[in-house]
Design a protein around this motif. Sequence first.
Motif, PDB file in Angstrom:
ATOM      1  N   ASP A   1       0.800  -1.229   0.000  1.00 10.40           N
ATOM      2  CA  ASP A   1       0.000   0.000   0.000  1.00 10.40           C
ATOM      3  C   ASP A   1       0.829   1.273   0.000  1.00 10.40           C
ATOM      4  OD1 ASP A   1      -2.634  -1.022  -0.096  1.00 10.40           O
ATOM      5  OD2 ASP A   1      -2.338  -1.763   1.953  1.00 10.40           O
ATOM      6  N   SER A   2       2.120   1.116   0.226  1.00 14.40           N
ATOM      7  CA  SER A   2       2.931   2.332   0.352  1.00 14.40           C
ATOM      8  C   SER A   2       4.403   2.001   0.216  1.00 14.40           C
ATOM      9  CB  SER A   2       2.704   2.967   1.725  1.00 14.40           C
ATOM     10  OG  SER A   2       3.149   2.064   2.726  1.00 14.40           O
ATOM     11  N   LEU A   3       5.187   3.046  -0.021  1.00 10.47           N
ATOM     12  CA  LEU A   3       6.636   2.906  -0.008  1.00 10.47           C
ATOM     13  C   LEU A   3       7.095   2.384   1.342  1.00 10.47           C
ATOM     14  CD1 LEU A   3       9.520   3.394  -1.082  1.00 10.47           C
ATOM     15  CD2 LEU A   3       9.252   5.813  -0.530  1.00 10.47           C
ATOM     16  N   ASP A   4       6.463   2.861   2.422  1.00 13.20           N
ATOM     17  CA  ASP A   4       6.823   2.375   3.753  1.00 13.20           C
ATOM     18  C   ASP A   4       6.675   0.867   3.863  1.00 13.20           C
ATOM     19  OD1 ASP A   4       7.575   4.586   5.560  1.00 13.20           O
ATOM     20  OD2 ASP A   4       5.641   5.402   4.930  1.00 13.20           O
ATOM     21  N   ASP A   5       5.556   0.361   3.335  1.00 11.04           N
ATOM     22  CA  ASP A   5       5.343  -1.087   3.400  1.00 11.04           C
ATOM     23  C   ASP A   5       6.406  -1.829   2.588  1.00 11.04           C
ATOM     24  OD1 ASP A   5       3.217  -0.548   4.980  1.00 11.04           O
ATOM     25  OD2 ASP A   5       1.664  -1.214   3.569  1.00 11.04           O
ATOM     26  N   ALA A   6       6.767  -1.258   1.440  1.00 14.15           N
ATOM     27  CA  ALA A   6       7.805  -1.887   0.620  1.00 14.15           C
ATOM     28  C   ALA A   6       9.133  -1.892   1.376  1.00 14.15           C
ATOM     29  CB  ALA A   6       7.950  -1.147  -0.711  1.00 14.15           C
ATOM     30  N   LEU A   7       9.477  -0.754   1.981  1.00 13.65           N
ATOM     31  CA  LEU A   7      10.732  -0.660   2.742  1.00 13.65           C
ATOM     32  C   LEU A   7      10.738  -1.674   3.886  1.00 13.65           C
ATOM     33  CD1 LEU A   7      11.113   3.247   2.920  1.00 13.65           C
ATOM     34  CD2 LEU A   7      12.562   1.670   1.609  1.00 13.65           C
ATOM     35  N   ALA A   8       9.588  -1.808   4.554  1.00 10.28           N
ATOM     36  CA  ALA A   8       9.510  -2.738   5.684  1.00 10.28           C
ATOM     37  C   ALA A   8       9.670  -4.182   5.206  1.00 10.28           C
ATOM     38  CB  ALA A   8       8.186  -2.560   6.422  1.00 10.28           C
TER      39      ALA A   8
ATOM     40  N   ILE B   1      11.216  -5.228   2.523  1.00  5.34           N
ATOM     41  CA  ILE B   1      12.604  -5.445   2.104  1.00  5.34           C
ATOM     42  C   ILE B   1      13.519  -5.530   3.321  1.00  5.34           C
ATOM     43  CG2 ILE B   1      14.540  -4.448   0.816  1.00  5.34           C
ATOM     44  CD1 ILE B   1      12.422  -3.259  -1.130  1.00  5.34           C
ATOM     45  N   ALA B   2      13.278  -4.678   4.321  1.00  6.02           N
ATOM     46  CA  ALA B   2      14.107  -4.737   5.536  1.00  6.02           C
ATOM     47  C   ALA B   2      14.009  -6.103   6.197  1.00  6.02           C
ATOM     48  CB  ALA B   2      13.694  -3.641   6.513  1.00  6.02           C
ATOM     49  N   THR B   3      12.825  -6.742   6.072  1.00  4.18           N
ATOM     50  CA  THR B   3      12.630  -8.041   6.713  1.00  4.18           C
ATOM     51  C   THR B   3      13.318  -9.164   5.947  1.00  4.18           C
ATOM     52  OG1 THR B   3      10.486  -7.260   7.480  1.00  4.18           O
ATOM     53  CG2 THR B   3      10.859  -9.640   7.585  1.00  4.18           C
ATOM     54  N   TYR B   4      13.219  -9.134   4.607  1.00  3.33           N
ATOM     55  CA  TYR B   4      13.639 -10.308   3.837  1.00  3.33           C
ATOM     56  C   TYR B   4      14.926 -10.128   3.030  1.00  3.33           C
ATOM     57  CZ  TYR B   4       8.986 -11.925   5.077  1.00  3.33           C
ATOM     58  OH  TYR B   4       7.887 -12.302   5.779  1.00  3.33           O
ATOM     59  N   SER B   5      15.402  -8.915   2.888  1.00  5.81           N
ATOM     60  CA  SER B   5      16.584  -8.680   2.063  1.00  5.81           C
ATOM     61  C   SER B   5      17.812  -9.359   2.645  1.00  5.81           C
ATOM     62  CB  SER B   5      16.844  -7.177   1.980  1.00  5.81           C
ATOM     63  OG  SER B   5      18.111  -6.921   1.420  1.00  5.81           O
ATOM     64  N   THR B   6      18.663  -9.878   1.775  1.00  5.52           N
ATOM     65  CA  THR B   6      19.966 -10.366   2.219  1.00  5.52           C
ATOM     66  C   THR B   6      21.023  -9.284   2.046  1.00  5.52           C
ATOM     67  OG1 THR B   6      20.319 -11.302   0.020  1.00  5.52           O
ATOM     68  CG2 THR B   6      19.459 -12.787   1.713  1.00  5.52           C
ATOM     69  N   GLY B   7      20.590  -8.078   1.740  1.00  6.70           N
ATOM     70  CA  GLY B   7      21.535  -6.969   1.659  1.00  6.70           C
ATOM     71  C   GLY B   7      22.395  -6.987   0.410  1.00  6.70           C
ATOM     72  N   HIS B   8      21.884  -7.560  -0.656  1.00  7.06           N
ATOM     73  CA  HIS B   8      22.652  -7.609  -1.908  1.00  7.06           C
ATOM     74  C   HIS B   8      22.296  -6.409  -2.785  1.00  7.06           C
ATOM     75  CE1 HIS B   8      24.317  -9.017  -5.674  1.00  7.06           C
ATOM     76  NE2 HIS B   8      24.820 -10.094  -5.100  1.00  7.06           N
ATOM     77  N   SER B   9      21.232  -6.513  -3.583  1.00  9.98           N
ATOM     78  CA  SER B   9      20.857  -5.450  -4.516  1.00  9.98           C
ATOM     79  C   SER B   9      19.353  -5.256  -4.481  1.00  9.98           C
ATOM     80  CB  SER B   9      21.301  -5.802  -5.937  1.00  9.98           C
ATOM     81  OG  SER B   9      22.709  -5.940  -5.985  1.00  9.98           O
ATOM     82  N   GLU B  10      18.934  -4.024  -4.251  1.00  8.58           N
ATOM     83  CA  GLU B  10      17.505  -3.717  -4.141  1.00  8.58           C
ATOM     84  C   GLU B  10      17.184  -2.573  -5.085  1.00  8.58           C
ATOM     85  OE1 GLU B  10      15.907  -5.812  -2.609  1.00  8.58           O
ATOM     86  OE2 GLU B  10      17.236  -6.692  -1.127  1.00  8.58           O
ATOM     87  N   THR B  11      16.057  -2.715  -5.798  1.00 14.26           N
ATOM     88  CA  THR B  11      15.741  -1.786  -6.885  1.00 14.26           C
ATOM     89  C   THR B  11      14.396  -1.116  -6.697  1.00 14.26           C
ATOM     90  OG1 THR B  11      16.906  -3.321  -8.367  1.00 14.26           O
ATOM     91  CG2 THR B  11      15.554  -1.599  -9.410  1.00 14.26           C
ATOM     92  N   ILE B  12      14.335   0.162  -7.034  1.00 15.78           N
ATOM     93  CA  ILE B  12      13.055   0.856  -7.127  1.00 15.78           C
ATOM     94  C   ILE B  12      12.891   1.351  -8.554  1.00 15.78           C
ATOM     95  CG2 ILE B  12      14.028   3.097  -6.393  1.00 15.78           C
ATOM     96  CD1 ILE B  12      11.340   3.754  -5.071  1.00 15.78           C
ATOM     97  N   VAL B  13      11.674   1.211  -9.111  1.00 15.26           N
ATOM     98  CA  VAL B  13      11.337   1.898 -10.353  1.00 15.26           C
ATOM     99  C   VAL B  13      10.325   2.963  -9.979  1.00 15.26           C
ATOM    100  CG1 VAL B  13      10.419   1.696 -12.686  1.00 15.26           C
ATOM    101  CG2 VAL B  13      11.757  -0.179 -11.711  1.00 15.26           C
ATOM    102  N   THR B  14      10.677   4.190 -10.252  1.00 15.22           N
ATOM    103  CA  THR B  14       9.839   5.300  -9.804  1.00 15.22           C
ATOM    104  C   THR B  14      10.071   6.531 -10.666  1.00 15.22           C
ATOM    105  OG1 THR B  14       9.230   6.659  -7.887  1.00 15.22           O
ATOM    106  CG2 THR B  14      11.569   6.196  -8.160  1.00 15.22           C
TER     107      THR B  14
END
Lengths: 412, 412
Positions: A320-327, A329-342
């Motif tokens: 529903d929001s950028l915040d939700d996306a950030l949350a 990713i913060a939970t599941y990311s392995t800290g490699h490469s994360e992308t936004i299209v905006t």
Amino acid sequence: MTVQQQALAARGAAQTLATATRSRKDAALHAMADALAKAETAVLEANATDVRRAEEAGTSAAIVDRLRLTPDRVGAMVDGLRDVAGLPDPVGDVVRGWTNANGVQVRQVRVPFGVVGIVYEARPNVTADAAGLCLKSGNAVLLRGSSSAAASNAAVVDALRLGLADVGLPVDAVQLVPGPREVTDELMGARGLVDVLIPRGGAGLIDHVVRHSVVPVIETGVGNCHLYVDASADPEMALAILLNAKTQRPSVCNAVETLLVHADAAPRFLPTALEALARAGVTVHGDARTAAYGPDVRAVTQEDWETEYLSLDLAIGVVDSLDDALAHIATYSTGHSETIVTDSEAAAQRFTAEIDAAAVLVNASSRFVDGSEFGFGAEIGISTQKLHARGPMGLPEMTSTKYVVTGSGQTR
Amino acid sequence: MTVQQQALAARGAAQTLATATRSRKDAALHAMADALAKAETAVLEANATDVRRAEEAGTSAAIVDRLRLTPDRVGAMVDGLRDVAGLPDPVGDVVRGWTNANGVQVRQVRVPFGVVGIVYEARPNVTADAAGLCLKSGNAVLLRGSSSAAASNAAVVDALRLGLADVGLPVDAVQLVPGPREVTDELMGARGLVDVLIPRGGAGLIDHVVRHSVVPVIETGVGNCHLYVDASADPEMALAILLNAKTQRPSVCNAVETLLVHADAAPRFLPTALEALARAGVTVHGDARTAAYGPDVRAVTQEDWETEYLSLDLAIGVVDSLDDALAHIATYSTGHSETIVTDSEAAAQRFTAEIDAAAVLVNASSRFVDGSEFGFGAEIGISTQKLHARGPMGLPEMTSTKYVVTGSGQTR
């Protein structure tokens, strides 16, 4: 020879390498390439033995494929060694320097680590690639390959050592570390003899080394990478990046594994995206909101969010929001490469500032996070840790530094 | 609260700190300084309790002295926080950047680690110093001090947190980790929650953390430092450097612990040097050849060569060549700071190239290997490891980097 004896021999060789000139190291790399080219038949025969054993043991086709060498693959190893010879030598680079008020000169200079241990799985090409990068950066290398590639690795290392001998450099600069599983433990315990361990392979191998090594480790490679399509994203751009990042080479760590779509973008993006993904052979594991936009969406599970598929699978969630996306990713990311299209500068700013990863991308495919694409010429791996090196590691990342302080009798 | 809960709270605080502007962080540092100054009485009372307990427990006078706070020492902590506010902010620095042929822009930017753990002994001043450096570099900090300084550390941290609250930054950016010994083990096991551990203290503490931590560690400080007086050395210069490096502050890691003298220099150097050392109150532990040049030379033992005295003791050996000096240092050096005094450019070149240490000095006192002397303004410690940072660590060494990749829809 025990691992300890091998490491001691490597330390001796490293002392010579540390002060070897670039031209000498480059000559060695070309001699190693020549020797490996000459040994092609022996290497392929040894590899055939490994492949036969692996097949008899019921090893999966994917792993047998990684294990298998062909004349082309041996040629790529040979070319790789020559390419490394063409790269600048990081050793001796002055990182920074200054003169104190009292006339004392301080320079921070790049120096080799000393002895590098590489722990890797059944990819015999890593043997030559890692040996070349370590040699160029002035490091001796202990190669701990998979037992399933033992014969291939031994044949490759034999050739590389012939090359070293040809130019009069110590052959123990490149050593294979054979033996049972316990040998890896010994290598991980060889603090003071081995300066750094770099595990290359799957998440299980890397986690094992990271947790058990007393030798400092550089963690590489696990990439549970996300692509977030923001509310303001251009749907065509987002689709092009998605398809590239997911399907151009799904088995690599910088491929995208999870797509997150802003609810406002979903109606105009997801129907087309789901169709295109289906055409590209991608299996979609989506949440309920995703499933509303197309057929053939399997129900996504907790495990899907956590998984680095390395295959034509993709988890999709609507947020529903950028915040939700950030949350997420913060939970599941392995800290490699994360992308936004905006198309929103504010969203791009927040994403790049707040995401904690080796690389954060705006409107570009995560497949660009790569040593070659970054212009490093070669890559020992992609670090996902925060100490020492983060992201693609080239030759400079294979060095440490030393302060050289020069005076004319100054005291405090 | 468990260590895990504390680390989670620190992660939350770190997210805010990561994007805090320099002016906000500097305001916090000044507020922390103000609060600490205001809490002077409470801090000194708490410290008096710690000191009394330590004395009752029969703790050595040297350790009680480290533990003891005075108005001056509290003042130094306050000033230290203000000094850090005056230093440049490393976060956001672009380390390098380029634009690829396809227009993709790549920038490598300094970012905080996230959560830093400091494990240290009974020096309450470390509490404020480390908190200040971590805050300025955008990191939340978990302070695991010695139980013998528990009351002092608690009083200091209470004040620092008041300062954080005053400017509206999360107080959990600075936390004391109390509790029994097992708590240190929990901290060392908090991989994924704590980004880096920095042990500060004696060799035993550092070795324990390095061997048992699953969290990446930056090793600091143990300095078994050598001074080699070459055949060609100016005896006066050598003596000035020796006395400075041994006696100016014997308790620090960059003080010299072993003197090696070339046999050709010994007759004109050692008699005067032994006299001067005796006058300075230095106890000499020398080999038989050294003893020939003066009275009061105790027989050196294997243990002496291995010892970081941190006191007015000095091991001395006479060597027949630069090679012998290099070999001795390679055997006993802890890789901190190694010095040659020489008039020979060739000898200086070999020494700086072949010695494997964080700092190598030519004709200057090893006491210069220090963050303040290097102009870093502040120092979290001196790293003696090869990964990430080697030598004095300032604020930039308290950061990692992140690649920010910006495109306009590029794919591979």
